[in-house]
Write a protein that holds these residues in place. Structure first.
Motif, short mmCIF file in Angstrom:
data_model
loop_
_atom_site.label_atom_id
_atom_site.label_comp_id
_atom_site.label_asym_id
_atom_site.label_seq_id
_atom_site.Cartn_x
_atom_site.Cartn_y
_atom_site.Cartn_z
N SER A 107 55.01 144.73 23.82
CA SER A 107 53.60 144.57 23.48
C SER A 107 52.67 144.86 24.65
CB SER A 107 53.34 143.16 22.95
OG SER A 107 53.64 142.21 23.94
N GLY A 108 53.08 144.63 25.88
CA GLY A 108 52.23 144.88 27.04
C GLY A 108 52.49 146.22 27.71
N TYR A 109 53.17 147.11 27.03
CA TYR A 109 53.53 148.40 27.62
C TYR A 109 52.32 149.30 27.76
CZ TYR A 109 55.55 153.05 28.03
OH TYR A 109 55.86 154.31 28.44
N ALA A 110 52.20 149.92 28.92
CA ALA A 110 51.14 150.92 29.15
C ALA A 110 51.82 152.18 29.68
CB ALA A 110 50.13 150.40 30.15
N HIS A 111 51.59 153.30 29.02
CA HIS A 111 52.21 154.57 29.43
C HIS A 111 51.57 155.07 30.72
CE1 HIS A 111 54.30 158.35 29.04
NE2 HIS A 111 53.16 158.98 29.20
N ARG A 112 52.40 155.43 31.68
CA ARG A 112 51.91 155.95 32.96
C ARG A 112 52.62 157.25 33.27
NH1 ARG A 112 52.48 150.16 34.91
NH2 ARG A 112 50.37 149.36 34.66
N SER A 148 59.23 129.33 15.25
CA SER A 148 59.27 130.41 16.23
C SER A 148 58.63 131.65 15.60
CB SER A 148 60.70 130.71 16.67
OG SER A 148 61.45 131.11 15.56
N ARG A 149 57.94 132.40 16.43
CA ARG A 149 57.27 133.61 15.95
C ARG A 149 57.85 134.82 16.68
NH1 ARG A 149 51.08 131.45 16.18
NH2 ARG A 149 51.34 129.84 14.62
N PHE A 150 57.74 135.95 16.03
CA PHE A 150 58.22 137.18 16.63
C PHE A 150 57.19 137.69 17.64
CE2 PHE A 150 58.23 141.83 16.73
CZ PHE A 150 59.50 142.04 17.25
N HIS A 151 57.65 137.98 18.85
CA HIS A 151 56.82 138.60 19.87
C HIS A 151 57.49 139.90 20.27
CE1 HIS A 151 54.28 135.10 20.40
NE2 HIS A 151 55.37 134.35 20.43
#
Length: 76
Positions: free
Chosen positions: A48-53, A41-44
């Protein structure tokens, strides 16, 4: 009342007995088996997909309604 209860509980009981669980669930792997595979298992990152609005002012709703109307805003 007993008849209604038995009719309601019968499908639940039969449904629990009908299916056989898969073999990988019922038979555990031998811990001393060196050929056993290990799932890595890997750390995700959860962000990671956050976009500031930034908040914006609302657009004029009358113009938006006229643009999406079936007649194209011609009937005024």
């Amino acid at each position: 009342m007993k008849h209604l209860f038995s009719v309601a509980i019968l499908p639940i009981v039969l449904g629990g007995c009908a299916a056989t669980p898969p073999a990988e669930v019922t038979t555990p792997r031998d811990p001393s088996d060196v050929a056993a595979t290990i799932t890595l298992s890997r750390f995700h990152s959860p962000v990671s997909g956050y976009a500031h609005r930034m908040p914006v002012d609302p657009k004029p709703w009358r113009k938006l309604n006229e643009d999406v109307s079936p007649d194209g805003g011609d009937a005024s």
